[in-house]
Structure formats: C-alpha cells, structure tokens
Motif scaffolding. Sequence first.
Motif, PDB file in Angstrom:
ATOM      1  N   LEU A  13     -58.448  27.020  -5.877  1.00  0.00           N
ATOM      2  CA  LEU A  13     -57.183  26.333  -6.125  1.00  0.00           C
ATOM      3  C   LEU A  13     -56.820  26.327  -7.614  1.00  0.00           C
ATOM      4  O   LEU A  13     -55.664  26.538  -7.983  1.00  0.00           O
ATOM      5  CB  LEU A  13     -57.234  24.903  -5.589  1.00  0.00           C
ATOM      6  CG  LEU A  13     -57.278  24.767  -4.074  1.00  0.00           C
ATOM      7  CD1 LEU A  13     -57.529  23.321  -3.689  1.00  0.00           C
ATOM      8  CD2 LEU A  13     -56.001  25.284  -3.443  1.00  0.00           C
ATOM      9  N   ALA A  14     -57.808  26.109  -8.453  1.00  0.00           N
ATOM     10  CA  ALA A  14     -57.549  26.012  -9.891  1.00  0.00           C
ATOM     11  C   ALA A  14     -57.059  27.338 -10.473  1.00  0.00           C
ATOM     12  O   ALA A  14     -56.236  27.338 -11.398  1.00  0.00           O
ATOM     13  CB  ALA A  14     -58.820  25.559 -10.613  1.00  0.00           C
ATOM     14  N   TYR A  15     -57.541  28.446  -9.943  1.00  0.00           N
ATOM     15  CA  TYR A  15     -57.210  29.754 -10.507  1.00  0.00           C
ATOM     16  C   TYR A  15     -56.240  30.569  -9.658  1.00  0.00           C
ATOM     17  O   TYR A  15     -55.904  31.698 -10.009  1.00  0.00           O
ATOM     18  CB  TYR A  15     -58.492  30.563 -10.726  1.00  0.00           C
ATOM     19  CG  TYR A  15     -59.383  29.982 -11.796  1.00  0.00           C
ATOM     20  CD1 TYR A  15     -59.110  30.165 -13.133  1.00  0.00           C
ATOM     21  CD2 TYR A  15     -60.497  29.223 -11.449  1.00  0.00           C
ATOM     22  CE1 TYR A  15     -59.923  29.621 -14.120  1.00  0.00           C
ATOM     23  CE2 TYR A  15     -61.320  28.681 -12.422  1.00  0.00           C
ATOM     24  CZ  TYR A  15     -61.022  28.883 -13.760  1.00  0.00           C
ATOM     25  OH  TYR A  15     -61.821  28.342 -14.716  1.00  0.00           O
ATOM     26  N   SER A  16     -55.766  30.022  -8.554  1.00  0.00           N
ATOM     27  CA  SER A  16     -54.946  30.808  -7.635  1.00  0.00           C
ATOM     28  C   SER A  16     -53.573  31.175  -8.201  1.00  0.00           C
ATOM     29  O   SER A  16     -53.001  32.186  -7.802  1.00  0.00           O
ATOM     30  CB  SER A  16     -54.781  30.086  -6.302  1.00  0.00           C
ATOM     31  OG  SER A  16     -54.080  28.872  -6.478  1.00  0.00           O
ATOM     32  N   ALA A  17     -53.047  30.397  -9.125  1.00  0.00           N
ATOM     33  CA  ALA A  17     -51.760  30.763  -9.728  1.00  0.00           C
ATOM     34  C   ALA A  17     -51.883  32.061 -10.517  1.00  0.00           C
ATOM     35  O   ALA A  17     -50.976  32.888 -10.522  1.00  0.00           O
ATOM     36  CB  ALA A  17     -51.251  29.639 -10.623  1.00  0.00           C
ATOM     37  N   THR A  18     -53.030  32.240 -11.149  1.00  0.00           N
ATOM     38  CA  THR A  18     -53.283  33.455 -11.921  1.00  0.00           C
ATOM     39  C   THR A  18     -53.820  34.576 -11.040  1.00  0.00           C
ATOM     40  O   THR A  18     -53.492  35.743 -11.251  1.00  0.00           O
ATOM     41  CB  THR A  18     -54.295  33.165 -13.051  1.00  0.00           C
ATOM     42  OG1 THR A  18     -53.795  32.077 -13.835  1.00  0.00           O
ATOM     43  CG2 THR A  18     -54.503  34.377 -13.936  1.00  0.00           C
ATOM     44  N   TYR A  19     -54.636  34.211 -10.066  1.00  0.00           N
ATOM     45  CA  TYR A  19     -55.268  35.197  -9.181  1.00  0.00           C
ATOM     46  C   TYR A  19     -54.963  34.837  -7.724  1.00  0.00           C
ATOM     47  O   TYR A  19     -55.772  34.212  -7.047  1.00  0.00           O
ATOM     48  CB  TYR A  19     -56.787  35.216  -9.397  1.00  0.00           C
ATOM     49  CG  TYR A  19     -57.180  35.458 -10.831  1.00  0.00           C
ATOM     50  CD1 TYR A  19     -57.072  36.724 -11.391  1.00  0.00           C
ATOM     51  CD2 TYR A  19     -57.659  34.418 -11.627  1.00  0.00           C
ATOM     52  CE1 TYR A  19     -57.438  36.945 -12.711  1.00  0.00           C
ATOM     53  CE2 TYR A  19     -58.021  34.636 -12.941  1.00  0.00           C
ATOM     54  CZ  TYR A  19     -57.903  35.901 -13.482  1.00  0.00           C
ATOM     55  OH  TYR A  19     -58.261  36.122 -14.787  1.00  0.00           O
ATOM     56  N   PRO A  20     -53.796  35.228  -7.224  1.00  0.00           N
ATOM     57  CA  PRO A  20     -53.412  34.853  -5.853  1.00  0.00           C
ATOM     58  C   PRO A  20     -54.361  35.382  -4.774  1.00  0.00           C
ATOM     59  O   PRO A  20     -54.420  34.820  -3.683  1.00  0.00           O
ATOM     60  CB  PRO A  20     -52.013  35.454  -5.687  1.00  0.00           C
ATOM     61  CG  PRO A  20     -51.635  36.069  -6.961  1.00  0.00           C
ATOM     62  CD  PRO A  20     -52.760  35.967  -7.915  1.00  0.00           C
ATOM     63  N   ASN A  21     -55.127  36.425  -5.102  1.00  0.00           N
ATOM     64  CA  ASN A  21     -56.078  36.960  -4.113  1.00  0.00           C
ATOM     65  C   ASN A  21     -57.162  35.954  -3.744  1.00  0.00           C
ATOM     66  O   ASN A  21     -57.822  36.096  -2.719  1.00  0.00           O
ATOM     67  CB  ASN A  21     -56.708  38.258  -4.606  1.00  0.00           C
ATOM     68  CG  ASN A  21     -57.554  38.061  -5.859  1.00  0.00           C
ATOM     69  OD1 ASN A  21     -57.140  37.390  -6.811  1.00  0.00           O
ATOM     70  ND2 ASN A  21     -58.721  38.655  -5.876  1.00  0.00           N
ATOM     71  N   LEU A  22     -57.314  34.905  -4.536  1.00  0.00           N
ATOM     72  CA  LEU A  22     -58.314  33.882  -4.216  1.00  0.00           C
ATOM     73  C   LEU A  22     -57.930  33.080  -2.983  1.00  0.00           C
ATOM     74  O   LEU A  22     -58.766  32.412  -2.387  1.00  0.00           O
ATOM     75  CB  LEU A  22     -58.521  32.933  -5.402  1.00  0.00           C
ATOM     76  CG  LEU A  22     -59.035  33.562  -6.690  1.00  0.00           C
ATOM     77  CD1 LEU A  22     -59.173  32.495  -7.762  1.00  0.00           C
ATOM     78  CD2 LEU A  22     -60.348  34.289  -6.469  1.00  0.00           C
ATOM     79  N   MET A  23     -56.661  33.150  -2.598  1.00  0.00           N
ATOM     80  CA  MET A  23     -56.182  32.402  -1.438  1.00  0.00           C
ATOM     81  C   MET A  23     -56.127  33.260  -0.171  1.00  0.00           C
ATOM     82  O   MET A  23     -55.698  32.787   0.875  1.00  0.00           O
ATOM     83  CB  MET A  23     -54.799  31.819  -1.727  1.00  0.00           C
ATOM     84  CG  MET A  23     -54.760  30.904  -2.952  1.00  0.00           C
ATOM     85  SD  MET A  23     -55.946  29.548  -2.894  1.00  0.00           S
ATOM     86  CE  MET A  23     -55.187  28.515  -1.687  1.00  0.00           C
ATOM     87  N   GLU A  24     -56.580  34.494  -0.266  1.00  0.00           N
ATOM     88  CA  GLU A  24     -56.493  35.405   0.876  1.00  0.00           C
ATOM     89  C   GLU A  24     -57.414  34.995   2.019  1.00  0.00           C
ATOM     90  O   GLU A  24     -57.073  35.139   3.189  1.00  0.00           O
ATOM     91  CB  GLU A  24     -56.818  36.826   0.412  1.00  0.00           C
ATOM     92  CG  GLU A  24     -56.668  37.874   1.481  1.00  0.00           C
ATOM     93  CD  GLU A  24     -56.899  39.270   0.946  1.00  0.00           C
ATOM     94  OE1 GLU A  24     -57.069  40.167   1.779  1.00  0.00           O
ATOM     95  OE2 GLU A  24     -56.919  39.468  -0.284  1.00  0.00           O
ATOM     96  N   PHE A  25     -58.590  34.511   1.692  1.00  0.00           N
ATOM     97  CA  PHE A  25     -59.578  34.156   2.708  1.00  0.00           C
ATOM     98  C   PHE A  25     -59.887  32.667   2.649  1.00  0.00           C
ATOM     99  O   PHE A  25     -59.679  32.020   1.633  1.00  0.00           O
ATOM    100  CB  PHE A  25     -60.868  34.952   2.511  1.00  0.00           C
ATOM    101  CG  PHE A  25     -60.680  36.435   2.596  1.00  0.00           C
ATOM    102  CD1 PHE A  25     -60.434  37.048   3.816  1.00  0.00           C
ATOM    103  CD2 PHE A  25     -60.723  37.223   1.467  1.00  0.00           C
ATOM    104  CE1 PHE A  25     -60.254  38.411   3.905  1.00  0.00           C
ATOM    105  CE2 PHE A  25     -60.535  38.588   1.539  1.00  0.00           C
ATOM    106  CZ  PHE A  25     -60.300  39.187   2.764  1.00  0.00           C
ATOM    107  N   THR A  26     -60.415  32.138   3.740  1.00  0.00           N
ATOM    108  CA  THR A  26     -60.776  30.721   3.779  1.00  0.00           C
ATOM    109  C   THR A  26     -62.283  30.487   3.746  1.00  0.00           C
ATOM    110  O   THR A  26     -62.719  29.353   3.559  1.00  0.00           O
ATOM    111  CB  THR A  26     -60.208  30.045   5.046  1.00  0.00           C
ATOM    112  OG1 THR A  26     -60.705  30.734   6.192  1.00  0.00           O
ATOM    113  CG2 THR A  26     -58.691  30.078   5.040  1.00  0.00           C
TER     114      THR A  26
END
Length: 106
Positions: A12-25
């Motif tokens: 969550l903290a880095y997802s604005a910069t790295y949207p791929n972090l939100m691809e998987f759960t």
Amino acid sequence: MDIEFLVQFSALAYSATYPNLMEFTDNIRILDAMEVSGVIAPAEAETLREAYKAFRALGHRQTLQDKSNTVSDHDLEDYREAVTGLWEQQVLSQASQDVLNKEAQD
C-alpha cells in the motif's frame, strides 16, 4: 511478528509509485513484485518469503496435531529476528518519511 502486515503495508505504501504491487493479493507474489520493483533487496525478499513459508508450515503442523497455533519465542528464532529488523526498516522508515512529507507540506 507479522509478515503479512509488513507485506500488505509495504504494498500500500509504495503502490502509487509501483502499481504492480497491487496486482496480486498473496504475500509471496507481492514479495516477488516488491523485489522486482526494487522496494526491497533480493536478499530481504528471500528472507521474508522463507520466514513466511516456515511460519505457515509450523502453524499448519500444529493445527494438524490439534495443538495451539501460538508460536513459542524459541520457534524459528532466527527468522523472527530477521523479520523484526526488516519490519523496523520498512514500516518505521515509511512512517518517518510520511511525517517528514507532512511537515514539509505544512
């Protein structure tokens, strides 16, 4: 020690910069994405993956043996110390950065 919290917080903290972090759960693939994105070093990602799998395996064994899911202080102590250090590094550094950013805006 909560590896799942650390992984989800970092995503969550880095997802604005790295949207791929939100691809998987799931935590393992989020850790993979964090490593690829450079959010954490490969050695740190591997430590967290191995610690997560070890804690999950221990919890499953205890469940299958009708034992408490509580992990004693001595179980997996090396992983516990490594993850605690990474937790402090990731969560506290992000929290400090957030405070500094808020103060700069005020």
